[in-house]
Design an enzyme around this catalytic site. Structure first.
Site: not given
Ligand code: CP3
Length: 343
Positions: A24, A28, A37, A73, A148
């Site tokens: 990540r 944010r 965003r 994602d 999911y």
């Molecule tokens: O920089 C990076 O790592 C690349 C981008 C990336 C994102 N998601 C962007 C993202 C990667 C590799 C992921 C994978 C992902 N998504 C996983 C596996 C990695 C992990 O963290 O375990 C999982 C479980 C997800 C599912 C997911 N998507 C979750 C749990 C969330 C968080 C929700 C929150 O608001 O906290 C997301 C949203 C997400 N994916 C964000 C980002 C940067 C949050 C920021 C946003 O909403 O703009």
């Protein structure tokens, strides 16, 4: 030539210093990301190649990390095979019509990279021209994606997912098989477009006992790694809370195992053995501690990592939005500097 210390460490070769990137690393905590965003949702970003490439490159420019990870994602290919989802801020992926029956599984369609996710191909092509560090492509692993798809959203106990495993193994197996095929094609598509390493995120697999992992999940993960073996790029497998599963992970066929912060790196190294490299494992919450504390913890990880053939510094899970960009910049510099002297 590009900075290849990340790829070398994945292959357990000698490096000039310890390579580092952060899960990540685009997100944010960056003011620039928050600005973008305001205009686009996360999923919209992934569909606009030049914006998506810009977001992917931001942490490389800002922090000096040794690898980029495609901004996307894990749910993106799930949408592509016909299961609509939404990413709710502060919650995670949410699905209105979760998978519960064999009919639900059979309604999912085949995956075609060019047709379904042509914009991802285009993003990777831009990154290939622009980046001077390797690009990591990625996918969710079958259990984590299924969690999911079956629960309909994030879950603490994954009860519906486990109930499907135990009570309807034929539905579970059909879902695993469908995901397996999708994931292999998706990863293949990313490498063909130019990704130079792959990470498979099995974030929530730590919820399983070693026996259930072996019985219900490991076979599918093994087939995926076998299915991408011919691509000849380093392959990383990562999950959270996986301490008791680590001894099984080398069987997956991964070249690198991601370690969370709950197991000391030296112990994790013993559990996975010398034939795989390790990646990790600073507690992402430690990034909120005063600098001397962060430095001390990072030193310990590097000291322990150097005992193992192949170590890539990373966090034990993703960066929290509350972290300062400067903290990660300073940490990256410190890893490179201390990593050099400690080798
Ligand atoms: O920089 C990076 O790592 C690349 C981008 C990336 C994102 N998601 C962007 C993202 C990667 C590799 C992921 C994978 C992902 N998504 C996983 C596996 C990695 C992990 O963290 O375990 C999982 C479980 C997800 C599912 C997911 N998507 C979750 C749990 C969330 C968080 C929700 C929150 O608001 O906290 C997301 C949203 C997400 N994916 C964000 C980002 C940067 C949050 C920021 C946003 O909403 O703009």
């Amino acid at each position: 030539m590009k900075n290849d210390r990340f790829l070398r460490a994945c292959r357990q070769e000698k490096t000039d210093t310890v390579p580092v990137w952060y899960m990540r690393q685009a997100g944010r905590y960056q003011p620039e990301y928050r600005e973008i965003r305001k205009k686009y949702s996360l999923i919209e970003i992934t569909t606009i190649p030049d914006v998506c490439a810009e977001v992917t490159m931001l942490p490389v420019q800002q922090l000096g990390v040794d690898a980029a990870i495609l901004f996307s994602d894990i749910m993106v290919p799930v949408g592509a095979i016909g299961l609509p989802f939404e990413i709710k801020s502060g919650v995670g992926p949410v699905i209105e019509t979760p998978i519960r029956t064999l009919d639900d599984v059979n309604r999912l369609h085949d995956f075609d990279m060019e047709q379904d996710l042509g914009y991802v191909v285009e993003t990777i092509q831009i990154l290939n021209r622009e980046l001077d560090v390797p690009l990591i492509g990625f996918s969710g692993a079958p259990f984590t994606l299924a969690s999911y798809m079956v629960e309909g959203g994030p879950s603490r106990n994954h009860l519906k997912t486990k109930a499907m495993m135990y009570r309807a193994p034929e539905v579970w197996e059909a879902l695993m098989a469908r995901l397996e095929k999708t994931i292999v094609h998706y990863l293949e598509g990313q490498v063909k477009a130019g990704a130079q390493a792959l990470q498979i995120f099995d974030s929530w697999v730590g919820t399983l006992s070693p026996l259930d992992y072996k019985r219900y999940v490991l076979p599918a993960v093994k087939r995926i790694f076998a299915g991408i073996q011919h691509l000849d790029v380093p392959k990383i497998y990562f999950g959270v809370g996986t301490g008791e599963l680590l001894t099984q992970f080398p069987e997956t066929g991964a070249d690198v195992i991601g370690i969370d912060w709950r197991v000391p790196l030296s112990e994790a190294g013993k559990r996975v053995g010398d034939n795989v490299a390790i990646q990790g494992n600073l507690d992402p919450a430690v990034l909120l501690a005063p600098w001397p504390e962060i430095e001390q913890r990072a030193k310990t990880i590097i000291d322990q990592g150097k005992q193992h053939p192949g170590h890539i510094f990373n966090l034990g899970h993703g960066v929290f939005p509350d972290v300062e960009v400067d903290t990660l910049r300073r940490l990256t510099e410190f890893i490179h500097e201390y990593g050099r002297t400690s080798l």
